[in-house]
Design a protein around this motif. Structure first.
Motif, short mmCIF file in Angstrom:
data_model
loop_
_atom_site.label_atom_id
_atom_site.label_comp_id
_atom_site.label_asym_id
_atom_site.label_seq_id
_atom_site.Cartn_x
_atom_site.Cartn_y
_atom_site.Cartn_z
N SER A 68 -8.34 0.67 5.16
CA SER A 68 -7.74 0.78 6.50
C SER A 68 -6.29 0.32 6.45
CB SER A 68 -8.54 -0.05 7.52
OG SER A 68 -8.45 -1.44 7.20
N TRP A 69 -5.48 0.78 7.42
CA TRP A 69 -4.00 0.62 7.37
C TRP A 69 -3.48 0.68 8.81
CZ3 TRP A 69 -0.90 -0.21 3.17
CH2 TRP A 69 0.45 0.05 3.28
N ASN A 70 -3.03 -0.42 9.34
CA ASN A 70 -2.63 -0.42 10.76
C ASN A 70 -1.15 -0.07 10.93
OD1 ASN A 70 -1.36 -2.78 9.95
ND2 ASN A 70 -1.68 -3.78 11.93
N PRO A 71 -0.69 0.17 12.18
CA PRO A 71 0.75 0.49 12.41
C PRO A 71 1.69 -0.58 11.88
CG PRO A 71 -0.53 1.04 14.37
CD PRO A 71 -1.47 0.31 13.45
N GLY A 72 1.27 -1.86 11.94
CA GLY A 72 2.13 -2.91 11.38
C GLY A 72 2.37 -2.72 9.90
N ALA A 73 1.35 -2.23 9.19
CA ALA A 73 1.52 -1.96 7.75
C ALA A 73 2.48 -0.81 7.54
CB ALA A 73 0.16 -1.64 7.13
N GLU A 74 2.37 0.22 8.37
CA GLU A 74 3.31 1.34 8.24
C GLU A 74 4.74 0.91 8.52
OE1 GLU A 74 4.10 5.85 10.00
OE2 GLU A 74 2.17 4.85 10.38
N ALA A 75 4.92 0.05 9.56
CA ALA A 75 6.28 -0.43 9.89
C ALA A 75 6.85 -1.28 8.76
CB ALA A 75 6.24 -1.22 11.19
N LEU A 76 5.98 -2.10 8.12
CA LEU A 76 6.48 -3.01 7.08
C LEU A 76 6.77 -2.28 5.78
CD1 LEU A 76 7.13 -5.81 6.02
CD2 LEU A 76 4.69 -6.18 5.63
N PHE A 77 5.82 -1.39 5.34
CA PHE A 77 5.95 -0.81 4.01
C PHE A 77 6.47 0.62 4.02
CE2 PHE A 77 2.59 -4.05 3.49
CZ PHE A 77 3.23 -4.87 2.58
N GLY A 78 6.48 1.28 5.17
CA GLY A 78 7.05 2.63 5.24
C GLY A 78 6.06 3.73 4.94
N PHE A 79 4.85 3.43 4.42
CA PHE A 79 3.82 4.43 4.15
C PHE A 79 2.94 4.61 5.39
CE2 PHE A 79 4.74 2.67 -0.06
CZ PHE A 79 4.89 3.84 -0.81
N SER A 80 2.55 5.84 5.69
CA SER A 80 1.63 6.09 6.78
C SER A 80 0.20 5.83 6.32
CB SER A 80 1.76 7.53 7.27
OG SER A 80 1.31 8.43 6.26
N ALA A 81 -0.73 5.72 7.29
CA ALA A 81 -2.14 5.52 6.94
C ALA A 81 -2.66 6.69 6.14
CB ALA A 81 -2.96 5.33 8.22
N GLN A 82 -2.23 7.92 6.50
CA GLN A 82 -2.69 9.10 5.78
C GLN A 82 -2.28 9.05 4.31
OE1 GLN A 82 -1.23 12.73 7.46
NE2 GLN A 82 -2.51 14.04 6.20
N GLU A 83 -1.08 8.49 4.08
CA GLU A 83 -0.58 8.40 2.70
C GLU A 83 -1.31 7.33 1.89
OE1 GLU A 83 4.06 9.46 2.58
OE2 GLU A 83 3.56 7.90 4.04
N MET A 84 -1.77 6.25 2.58
CA MET A 84 -2.25 5.09 1.84
C MET A 84 -3.77 4.99 1.72
SD MET A 84 0.13 3.49 0.46
CE MET A 84 -0.83 2.07 -0.02
N ILE A 85 -4.54 5.45 2.75
CA ILE A 85 -6.00 5.27 2.69
C ILE A 85 -6.55 6.04 1.49
CG2 ILE A 85 -8.18 5.84 3.86
CD1 ILE A 85 -6.82 5.08 6.47
N GLY A 86 -7.28 5.31 0.67
CA GLY A 86 -7.83 5.89 -0.55
C GLY A 86 -6.96 5.64 -1.77
N GLN A 87 -5.72 5.19 -1.52
CA GLN A 87 -4.81 4.93 -2.64
C GLN A 87 -4.99 3.49 -3.13
OE1 GLN A 87 -2.81 7.20 -4.08
NE2 GLN A 87 -3.79 8.66 -2.67
N PRO A 88 -4.70 3.22 -4.40
CA PRO A 88 -4.79 1.84 -4.90
C PRO A 88 -3.70 0.98 -4.26
CG PRO A 88 -3.89 3.28 -6.56
CD PRO A 88 -4.37 4.17 -5.46
#
Length: 851
Positions: A68-88
Motif C-alpha cells: 500500500s502507498w498513501n498520498p503522503g508517500a507520493e508527495a515525499l518520494f514522487g512515485f505514484s501508488a500505481q508505480e510502486m504497489i508490487g515493486q520492491p
C-alpha cells in the motif's frame, strides 16, 4: 493512484505465510470480525487518517514488495501508488544502503519495532532525501507476522535549519569582530570571543552588566540615542566611535546595531557588531600625510599598476605633461614617448627595473602639445608581502633647460657647422657603437663613402655660396632617405659617410643604398637655378669585412674611387662575397616560384579550440613545401628568403586562394570551419590589397567572409600605420577579421593596439611554452592578457604543448589556444578524422579562473 484504505493487506484467507518463502500473505491488520460495525468504523477512520497524513505511510510484505502507498508517500518520494504497489521497496534505497532492507526485514520478522530511524532514501528524480522512519510488524488474525508498516517523514529542512544554526553559532564564535547581544535597556546578554579580544573582558565579566561599561562618559548620550533608535525598530549602521577597554585604553570601533525580533515580530533585544578600526585610523592618517606630500612636491609623480597602466598622477606631473588627470588614468606611459629617444633607452631601463626593482636615468618625453622635454627619471617597483609587484612609482624632474645647454655644447663639438650633420669625431663614435652592437646582436653594419660627381663645376660656375646651399639641400634629401638609426656625416668638401647599423640582408643594404643614390640625384632649386648632381658610392659591410672602424671607412673610400672610375653615379661594393649571396638568393627565389607553379606547396591546418568548452573554433593555415629532393620542409626553410620580394605577395595570394577553396570543400561536406592565414607586411601594404581580396572572396561565394581571419606579425615592418589601418578597415567592411600574431615579441605592441583595428591578439608561443618555469614569460602572458582586457581584444595562446600549460592559461582567463597538446598541424584530409576523435582534457573543464 488511490490505495485500498479498508485494510493495509487485503484479506485473502488461506494464503501461505511469507516467512516460509511463499507468496505474500494478505491478511487484515485489524482483528474485528468482517461484519462488525465497530470494525467498519475503524477501517473507515483508519483509511481517512492514512489518506490525509502528510507523512508517507507504506506497507510491504516480507519480501520487501510494496502493498500500500498513501498520498503522503507520493508527495515525499514522487512515485505514484500505481508505480510502486508490487515493486520492491529497494526502489527507494540508494545502492550503498541496500543492506538496510535486510536488517529491517530481519528485525520485523523478529517482531521488533524500529522507531525514528534516520536514514537516506531516493526521490523519483534521483535526488536524495533525509527521512526519519518508524517501522512496525503487521500480524494477521492468528498473530503471525505477514508484513511491515512504515511511516516516513522528511527531515531535510530540519537538518538544514539545525546545520544553519550551528553554522551561525560557529561564525559568531570564531569572528574577529565583537558580536554582542543586549537587552533594550542596554544589559549585555551575550558576548563572543571577538568581544573579549577587542575589549579585554570575558563573557563571565560582562553578561548581565550594562553596555555603558564600554562607553566613555562623554559618549553616554550617543549610546542612549542608539538604544532609542533600536526600540523604534531602526538600525544604526557603521557608526564610527570610541569605546573603552578593560585596561582603560580607548579603541576606535565601527559599530552596527540592529533590533532583534521574536517570531511574532516583536522587538525583544538588539545585536551589536563592533569592529576594531584603530589600525585603519592610523593608516588613514598615514595616507593623509602621504597625500599631502604627493600633492605638494615639485617633482612629477606617476603611479601605474602592475601591468604598466597609469592609476594616479600628482598636480606637478599634470603641469609638466600638459595632460589632465582624467586624460591620463588607464593610459600607458608610452603615450609620452618622444622621437628624440629610441626604444633602446627604454629597454635598458626596463631591464634594470625587472632585475633590481628600480631604475634611474634621463628620458625624453612628449607633452600634450607635442613639445619634447627632458626628465630625470626614477622608477621603483612596489611589492606586496609576498614580493609580487603591485605598482610602479615614477618621480620625474624637468631638466629640459639643462639638457638644452648640454646639447648646444655637443653640437659645437660633434656636428658640422654648415650642414648640421655629424662630423668626423661623432662619426667615429657612432661607427664604434654600431660595431659593438653588431657583435652582440650578430647583425651587420654597412659603411658608405659618397663623393659628389662634378660638384667642383658648381663651385667654379656659381660660387661657393651656391655650392654650400647645394650641400645643405643635398644633406636634407639624403637624411629623408635614411632611417632614424642611421648616421650621415660630412667628412669635408663634397664627401660624406653613411653608417647603416642593423643593415639586414644584402638585398636590404642594396635597397637602402639605391635610395641614397636616388636622393643625391634629385634636382635642387637655388633661387632661379635648378641644379643637379650625382654621387659615386663605395660600400663595405661588417662583419664580412672584418676590419676595424677606421679601416672600414678606408675600404669604403677605396670602393668609391672604383665607382668613379667605372663611370660615376653608381655603387661599388668592397666585399665580393655579397655578390655571391645575391646570386644565391635569386636562384632560391626562382626555385620557390617554380614550386608554386608546379603545386609542390601544400597547406597544413592546426586546430584552434576553446579549452574550457571543448569546442573547435577554427584552423590556422600553415604552408609546407613537399620538396622532391629534401622531403617536407617547414616554413622556416624558405619563407625568410621571400621577405620584401614581390614573390612574397604571389605566395600570400596563393595561400588565401587555397584556404578559401578548402573552406568551401569542408562546407560542402557539412563542416563550417573558420581559417586564419598569415599576411606579410609587403602584401598587406599593396594599394589594391582589399580589391584583390574581394576578388578571391567572390571566387568562393559559399564561404562567409567572416570565417576568414588575416594574421599580421607584430614584428612586421608596417611603416605607414594609418595607411595599413585604412586597408584593414576596407577588408573588415568585407566581413574579414584580423589578428596580431606573435604578440609581445615586438617593441610596438601598444602602437599596434591603439592604431590597428585587429580584433584578436595571439600570445607568442615563446612566452607560452616556458610560462610554467620562467616567471618573466608568465608575467608577459599576464601583461598581454591585461592589455587585451584594457583594449577589448580577444586573446588566443599559441604553443600550448602540455596539459599543465593549458590549465595555467585557463586559470589566467585565457580559454582559446592552439599547440601540440591539442593537435599538430596536419593535412586537410586528416582534419575530419581528428574532429571525430578529439576530446578536450577533462581537467581543463574544472579549472577555475583566478580572482
Amino acid at each position: 493512484m488511490a490505495m485500498n484504505n479498508s485494510n493495509l493487506f487485503p484479506v485473502t484467507p488461506g494464503t501461505p505465510d511469507p516467512a516460509n518463502g511463499s507468496a505474500a500473505a494478505h491478511t487484515a491488520p485489524v482483528r474485528a470480525q468482517p461484519d462488525s460495525p465497530q470494525k467498519d468504523f475503524s477501517r473507515e477512520h483508519f483509511a481517512a487518517l492514512v489518506e490525509s497524513s502528510d507523512d508517507a505511510i507504506i506497507s510491504k510484505d516480507m519480501r520487501g514488495n510494496v502493498v500500500s502507498w498513501n498520498p503522503g508517500a507520493e508527495a515525499l518520494f514522487g512515485f505514484s501508488a500505481q508505480e510502486m504497489i508490487g515493486q520492491p521497496m529497494l526502489v527507494l534505497f540508494p545502492p550503498e544502503r541496500h543492506d538496510e532492507e535486510n536488517l529491517i526485514l530481519n528485525k520485523i520478522l523478529a517482531g521488533e519495532k524500529i522507531k525514528h530511524f534516520e536514514t537516506v532514501r531516493r526521490h523519483r528524480d534521483g535526488r536524495l532525501l533525509e527521512v526519519s522512519v518508524t517501522i512496525s510488524p503487521i500480524r494477521d488474525a492468528a498473530g503471525r507476522i505477514v508484513g511491515a508498516s512504515k511511516i516516513a517523514r522528511d527531515i531535510s529542512e530540519r537538518r538544514r535549519l539545525t546545520d544553519t544554526a550551528r553554522h551561525f553559532e560557529a561564525i559568531v564564535a570564531c569572528s574577529d569582530d565583537a558580536i554582542i547581544g543586549k537587552a533594550l535597556d542596554g544589559t549585555i546578554l551575550s558576548w563572543n570571543a571577538g568581544a573579549q579580544a577587542i575589549f579585554g573582558y570575558s563573557a563571565t565579566e560582562m553578561i548581565g552588566r550594562s553596555v555603558l561599561v564600554l562607553v566613555p562618559p562623554e559618549r553616554h548620550a550617543e549610546e542612549a540615542e542608539i538604544l532609542r533608535r533600536l526600540r523604534g525598530g531602526e538600525k544604526a549602521d557603521h557608526v564610527e566611535t570610541v569605546r573603552l577597554r578593560k585596561d582603560g585604553s580607548l579603541v576606535n570601533v565601527s559599530v552596527t546595531s540592529s533590533p532583534v525580533r521574536d517570531v511574532h515580530g516583536t522587538i525583544i533585544g538588539a545585536s551589536k557588531i563592533a569592529r576594531d578600526i584603530t589600525a585603519q585610523k592610523r593608516a588613514d592618517a598615514r595616507l593623509q600625510l602621504t597625500a599631502s606630500v604627493f600633492s605638494s612636491t615639485h617633482e612629477g609623480i606617476l603611479i601605474t599598476d602592475a601591468s604598466g597602466l597609469i592609476v594616479e598622477v600628482n598636480e606637478s606631473f599634470q603641469r609638466m605633461s600638459g595632460y589632465r588627470r582624467s586624460e591620463l588614468l588607464g593610459q600607458s606611459p608610452l603615450m609620452f614617448s618622444s622621437s628624440r629617444q629610441g626604444p633602446e633607452v627604454r629597454a635598458v631601463m626596463m631591464a634594470a627595473l625587472e632585475q633590481s626593482g628600480s631604475c634611474q636615468g634621463e628620458a625624453w618625453s612628449r607633452r600634450k602639445d607635442g613639445q619634447a622635454y627632458a626628465g630625470l627619471l626614477s622608477v621603483n617597483a612596489i611589492r606586496d608581502g609576498d614580493g609580487v609587484v603591485q605598482n610602479y612609482v615614477a618621480l620625474v624632474a624637468d631638466i629640459t633647460s639643462l639638457r638644452a645647454k648640454q646639447e648646444e655644447l655637443e653640437r659645437l663639438l660633434h656636428f658640422d657647422p654648415l650642414t648640421k650633420l655629424a662630423n668626423r669625431i661623432l662619426l667615429g663614435d657612432r661607427l664604434q657603437q654600431a660595431l659593438l652592437q653588431t657583435r652582440r646582436a650578430q647583425q651587420s653594419v654597412a659603411v658608405l663613402y659618397l663623393d659628389l660627381d662634378r660638384f667642383k663645376q658648381i663651385n667654379d660656375t656659381y660660387g661657393h655660396d651656391t655650392g654650400d646651399q647645394v650641400l645643405v639641400a643635398l644633406s636634407h634629401n639624403m637624411l629623408a632617405a635614411l632611417r632614424d638609426t642611421d648616421t650621415l656625416a660630412r667628412m669635408g668638401g663634397d664627401e660624406f659617410v653613411v653608417v647603416l647599423p642593423d643593415a639586414g640582408t644584402a638585398d636590404d643594404v642594396n635597397k637602402l643604398v639605391r635610395r641614397i643614390l636616388h636622393a643625391c640625384a634629385q634636382p635642387i632649386a637655388i633661387g632661379t637655378l635648378t641644379l643637379q648632381v650625382s654621387a659615386s658610392i663605395g660600400m663595405t659591410v661588417s662583419p664580412a669585412d672584418g676590419a676595424d672602424a677606421d679601416q672600414l671607412v678606408r675600404h669604403a673610400d677605396q670602393a668609391m674611387f672604383i665607382a668613379k672610375r667605372e663611370g660615376r653615379n653608381r655603387i661599388y661594393r668592397f666585399d665580393p662575397a655579397v655578390e655571391a649571396e645575391i646570386q644565391l638568393r635569386n636562384v632560391q627565389l626562382a626555385r620557390i616560384a617554380q614550386a608554386i607553379d608546379t603545386d609542390e606547396l601544400q597547406l597544413f591546418y592546426q586546430p584552434k579550440v576553446n579549452m574550457r568548452l571543448g569546442t573547435v573554433i577554427g584552423m590556422e593555415a600553415l604552408v609546407r613545401w613537399r620538396h622532391p629532393d629534401h622531403g617536407l620542409l617547414g616554413p622556416g626553410a624558405f619563407l625568410p628568403i621571400l621577405q620584401d620580394d614581390a614573390l612574397e605577395t604571389v605566395l600570400g595570394e596563393w595561400v588565401i586562394r587555397e584556404a578559401l577553396g578548402q573552406m568551401s570543400q569542408w562546407q560542402a561536406a557539412g563542416r563550417r570551419l573558420p581559417v586564419s592565414v598569415n599576411i606579410a607586411a609587403r602584401h598587406l601594404q599593396l594599394p589594391d590589397f582589399s580589391a584583390r581580396l574581394q576578388a578571391l572572396l567572390n571566387a568562393c561565394p559559399q564561404v562567409d567572409p567572416g570565417d576568414l581571419e588575416l594574421e599580421i606579425l607584430e614584428t612586421s615592418a608596417l611603416h605607414d600605420l594609418p595607411a595599413v589601418a585604412a586597408v584593414m578597415a576596407e577588408c573588415q567592411a568585407l566581413g574579414v577579421h584580423f589578428a596580431v600574431d606573435d604578440f609581445g615579441t615586438g617593441y610596438s605592441a601598444l602602437t599596434y593596439l591603439r592604431r590597428l583595428p585587429a580584433e584578436t591578439l595571439k600570445i607568442d608561443q615563446s612566452f607560452v611554452r616556458d610560462m610554467l618555469v620562467d616567471p618573466d614569460d608568465l608575467a608577459m602572458v599576464q601583461s598581454i592578457m591585461a592589455l587585451a582586457g584594457v583594449f577589448k581584444r580577444n586573446v588566443i595562446a599559441e604553443g600550448v604543448e602540455s596539459i599543465e600549460t593549458g590549465a595555467r592559461l585557463l586559470a589566467l582567463g585565457c580559454e582559446k589556444a592552439q599547440g601540440y597538446a591539442i593537435a599538430r598541424p596536419m593535412a586537410a584530409a586528416a582534419i575530419q578524422a581528428w574532429l571525430a576523435d578529439w576530446q578536450p582534457c577533462p581537467s581543463w573543464k574544472n579549472v577555475a579562473p583566478l580572482t
